[in-house]
Write a protein that holds these residues in place. Sequence first.
Motif, short mmCIF file in Angstrom:
data_model
loop_
_atom_site.label_atom_id
_atom_site.label_comp_id
_atom_site.label_asym_id
_atom_site.label_seq_id
_atom_site.Cartn_x
_atom_site.Cartn_y
_atom_site.Cartn_z
N ARG A 11 1.56 4.01 8.47
CA ARG A 11 2.40 5.05 9.62
C ARG A 11 3.27 6.06 8.64
O ARG A 11 3.84 5.57 7.79
N LEU A 12 2.96 7.54 8.79
CA LEU A 12 3.61 8.48 8.17
C LEU A 12 4.94 8.52 8.90
O LEU A 12 5.18 8.66 10.17
N GLU A 13 5.86 8.98 8.02
CA GLU A 13 7.28 9.04 8.40
C GLU A 13 7.73 10.30 7.72
O GLU A 13 7.35 10.62 6.70
N CYS A 26 -2.69 0.64 -3.65
CA CYS A 26 -3.71 -0.52 -3.85
C CYS A 26 -2.73 -1.62 -4.27
O CYS A 26 -3.05 -2.72 -3.63
N SER A 27 -2.16 -1.63 -5.24
CA SER A 27 -1.28 -2.66 -5.88
C SER A 27 -0.27 -2.95 -5.24
O SER A 27 -0.04 -4.30 -4.96
N LEU A 28 0.42 -1.97 -4.64
CA LEU A 28 1.37 -2.16 -3.75
C LEU A 28 1.21 -3.07 -2.55
O LEU A 28 1.61 -4.11 -2.00
N LEU A 29 0.04 -2.65 -1.81
CA LEU A 29 -0.45 -3.25 -0.63
C LEU A 29 -1.05 -4.50 -0.71
O LEU A 29 -0.68 -5.78 0.04
N ALA A 30 -1.66 -4.69 -1.94
CA ALA A 30 -2.52 -6.02 -2.24
C ALA A 30 -1.52 -7.26 -2.50
O ALA A 30 -1.73 -8.41 -2.09
N THR A 32 6.39 -5.45 7.11
CA THR A 32 6.26 -3.96 6.99
C THR A 32 6.85 -3.56 5.56
O THR A 32 7.90 -4.26 5.21
N ILE A 33 6.33 -2.77 4.80
CA ILE A 33 6.79 -2.20 3.74
C ILE A 33 7.02 -0.73 3.87
O ILE A 33 6.34 -0.14 4.39
N THR A 34 7.79 -0.15 2.97
CA THR A 34 8.13 1.24 2.77
C THR A 34 7.68 1.63 1.46
O THR A 34 8.41 1.16 0.59
N PHE A 35 7.15 3.04 1.38
CA PHE A 35 6.99 3.71 0.28
C PHE A 35 7.20 5.20 0.29
O PHE A 35 7.16 5.46 1.31
N ALA A 84 1.49 -5.93 7.26
CA ALA A 84 0.56 -5.43 8.29
C ALA A 84 0.88 -4.20 8.36
O ALA A 84 -0.16 -3.24 8.94
N LEU A 85 1.77 -3.52 7.93
CA LEU A 85 2.15 -1.92 8.29
C LEU A 85 3.00 -1.44 7.21
O LEU A 85 3.76 -2.39 6.40
N ALA A 86 2.45 -0.32 6.47
CA ALA A 86 3.03 0.31 5.60
C ALA A 86 3.69 1.76 6.17
O ALA A 86 2.82 2.42 6.58
N VAL A 87 4.90 1.97 5.89
CA VAL A 87 5.65 2.84 6.29
C VAL A 87 5.61 4.02 5.12
O VAL A 87 6.22 3.72 4.01
#
Length: 96
Positions: free
Chosen positions: A73-75, A30-34, A8-11, A39-42
Amino acid sequence: MAASPPTTITFAIAGPIDRSELPALYERVCSLLAGSGAALAVCDVAGVVADAVAVDALARLQLAARRNGCRIRLEHTSAELRNLIAFMGLEDVLAV
């Protein structure tokens, strides 16, 4: 032993988002995710103004995530933004 990539990453994104900013925002995420292997970005959207451009941006970010084998997933989503997402028929696409 090598460290495994985070699951999981958060931004965060904020503002009113101007339509002209969408390509740069898409590229940054895209750069952050790549490079993350997550598997999950909050995505913290507490500072996002509820308008059509913001929902467009969030849908594009979800597409970017899927292309990188991830989901967003939006927070801290405001009631106004949740209602607009639902009104636009995207509540199944943009997980809140």
